[in-house]
Write an enzyme that holds these catalytic residues in place. Structure first.
Site, PDB file in Angstrom:
ATOM      1  N   PHE A 219       0.788  -1.224   0.000  1.00 21.02           N
ATOM      2  CA  PHE A 219       0.000   0.000   0.000  1.00 21.02           C
ATOM      3  C   PHE A 219       0.826   1.284   0.000  1.00 21.02           C
ATOM      4  O   PHE A 219       0.282   2.363  -0.224  1.00 21.02           O
ATOM      5  CB  PHE A 219      -0.933   0.008   1.218  1.00 21.02           C
ATOM      6  CG  PHE A 219      -1.823  -1.189   1.295  1.00 21.02           C
ATOM      7  CD1 PHE A 219      -2.724  -1.452   0.281  1.00 21.02           C
ATOM      8  CD2 PHE A 219      -1.759  -2.063   2.365  1.00 21.02           C
ATOM      9  CE1 PHE A 219      -3.556  -2.564   0.337  1.00 21.02           C
ATOM     10  CE2 PHE A 219      -2.584  -3.176   2.434  1.00 21.02           C
ATOM     11  CZ  PHE A 219      -3.487  -3.423   1.417  1.00 21.02           C
TER      12      PHE A 219
ATOM     13  N   CYS B  80      -1.749 -17.983   6.133  1.00 25.74           N
ATOM     14  CA  CYS B  80      -2.124 -19.050   5.206  1.00 25.74           C
ATOM     15  C   CYS B  80      -2.508 -18.518   3.832  1.00 25.74           C
ATOM     16  O   CYS B  80      -2.897 -19.295   2.960  1.00 25.74           O
ATOM     17  CB  CYS B  80      -3.275 -19.867   5.783  1.00 25.74           C
ATOM     18  SG  CYS B  80      -4.785 -18.917   6.040  1.00 25.74           S
TER      19      CYS B  80
END
Length: 461
Positions: A375, A402
């Site tokens: 970002f 994950c």
């Protein structure tokens, strides 16, 4: 080593000295902020050095002689004192030096620190001790600053599109100075905070910046007169004009051109018998390129002196300028996988000599501190905590979650690592902690505070 929670942030190295904490924070709770306390009054009379001394005691800031102890040695010394697999080392001395440089280069420009950049208690308290004001974009940020004992007059609510509940909160706590850039916002302010002191945000040319804001915020120069007229009809008080050239600004001309636009808005206001007394030059200041910073500040000094009378107050909203270089992130390798060339899947890489490739899994990732790579266009560089004589090998660095998009750095080369080895990343103080999450239950790393400025130098602040 234990930590405590304060404003949602884990602060380590706590000395649990309640008396010192009470003296420093000047903390009446936000809903009691209208009551002046003896502690806050007496604390305001202290020198910068005395205020910093109180803050350092509360945060248990350790001295750091950089001439004797390297960052690698400092991180290594912490490994036996924590069970965390990732942590920050924050040097408050960097923040102090940046403040000194600001005062030298822009003595007539009051910094309002952009809280969104790094809202940790250590950064906010050090800047408060130095006398810096605050740029807040939400109720939560305003609360965190008021909880320091900061007077509401030292806050600018610099979000042109505010929630009604937040406007009510700002009014209840006398945070008057705020930005706007559209008619709907004026109508909200007229209804919920008519005594506010308004700053019209214009849209400058931000094409020379890495991160541009013009498509979302700021009124076009051709529409400024209409908004000023509407504000006057509503009996709202417009006190100034603001702009933001965008984060990662690459040219001082952006500030010069924007200030010329601001002057034209001042002229519009004058014709409407509206007296403007404030210019907010926004942010975009680099925290690591001294040459560029010197060039930008020279433009701002000269242009503001040329265009505006001495009674006009000039402010700015630096964020990464203060925070970026102050934090170093240390992170350990929690897993490792050897990859065959033909099985490199989503991150293919071909080497001419069939060199073995690796996937390393780190204890922090893009859902945590490395969200800046997604970002904030950050380019992170992994550095080895322990020197290695091994040849660099191709690898990809993954975060611990994950999610397959949790990729810190792909297709890089570093000497082969093993599980339990540590890496560190410098310049990790801006837009890292502020945007991190607890996705998958991986909590943000704790912060260990140090100070690299000698005591004798601190006495001269």
């Amino acid at each position: 080593m234990t930590g405590t929670k304060r404003n949602g942030e884990e602060v380590v190295n706590e000395n649990n000295n309640n008396n010192v904490a009470e003296e420093t924070n000047k903390k009446a709770k936000v809903d009691e902020s209208s009551t002046e306390t003896t502690e806050s009054t007496s604390c305001s009379l202290l020198s910068r050095c005395e205020k910093l001394d109180i803050v350092r005691k509360e945060l248990d800031v350790k001295p750091w002689d950089q001439g004797k102890v390297t960052i690698q040695e400092l991180i290594t010394s912490l490994l036996d004192k924590t069970d965390r697999d990732a942590f920050f080392v924050a040097d408050v001395g960097v923040i102090i030096k940046q403040w000194q440089k600001w005062v030298k280069n822009l003595p007539n420009v009051k910094p309002y620190y952009a809280v969104k950049c790094n809202p940790t208690v250590g950064v906010l308290r050090v800047l408060d001790a130095l006398g810096t004001n605050y740029d807040c974009a939400s109720r939560t940020e305003i609360e965190s600053v008021l909880n320091l004992g900061v007077d509401p007059s030292r806050i600018i609510y610099a979000n042109p599109c505010k929630q009604i509940s937040a406007l009510k909160f700002a009014r209840a706590h006398n945070v008057k100075l705020m930005t706007f850039d559209n008619l709907s916002e004026l109508e909200k302010i007229e209804k919920f905070f008519p005594e506010a002191e308004l700053v019209l945000r214009i849209a400058p040319d931000d094409s020379k910046s890495v991160m541009r804001f013009g498509s979302k915020f700021g009124v076009h120069i051709d529409d400024c007169n209409d908004l000023l007229e509407m504000a006057k009809e509503m009996n709202l008080k417009v006190v100034g004009v603001s702009f933001h050239v965008g984060s990662g600004c690459q040219s001082g001309d952006s500030y010069a051109d924007a200030l010329i636009m601001v002057k034209s808005v001042f002229d519009m206001a004058k014709k409407l018998n509206m007296e403007l007394t404030l210019v907010d030059v926004g942010g975009g200041f680099t925290g690591s390129d001294d040459e560029k910073f010197n060039a930008f500040t020279k433009v701002i000094r000269e242009k503001t002196a040329e265009l505006f009378s001495p009674n006009v107050k000039i402010i700015a909203e630096p964020g990464r300028y203060f925070a970026a270089q102050s934090h170093t992130l240390a992170v350990t390798v929690i897993s490792k996988r050897s990859i065959k060339q033909e099985d490199n899947r989503q991150h293919p890489r071909r080497t001419s000599n069939n060199m073995r490739q690796y996937n390393y899994y780190l204890a922090d990732g893009v859902y945590g501190s490395f969200n800046n790579t997604k970002f904030d266009y950050a380019k992170v560089e992994p550095l080895l905590l322990k020197p290695s004589t091994k040849q660099p090998t191709p690898c990809t660095l993954f975060g611990p979650t994950c999610d397959s998009i949790d990729v810190v750095l792909k297709d890089t080369q570093i000497p082969e690592l093993k599980i339990g080895d540590w890496l560190y990343f410098q310049d990790m103080g801006a837009y890292t902690i502020a945007s991190s999450s607890s996705f998958n239950g991986f909590c943000p790393p704790p912060v260990y505070y140090y100070n690299s400025i000698p005591e004798e130098e601190l006495k001269n602040l």
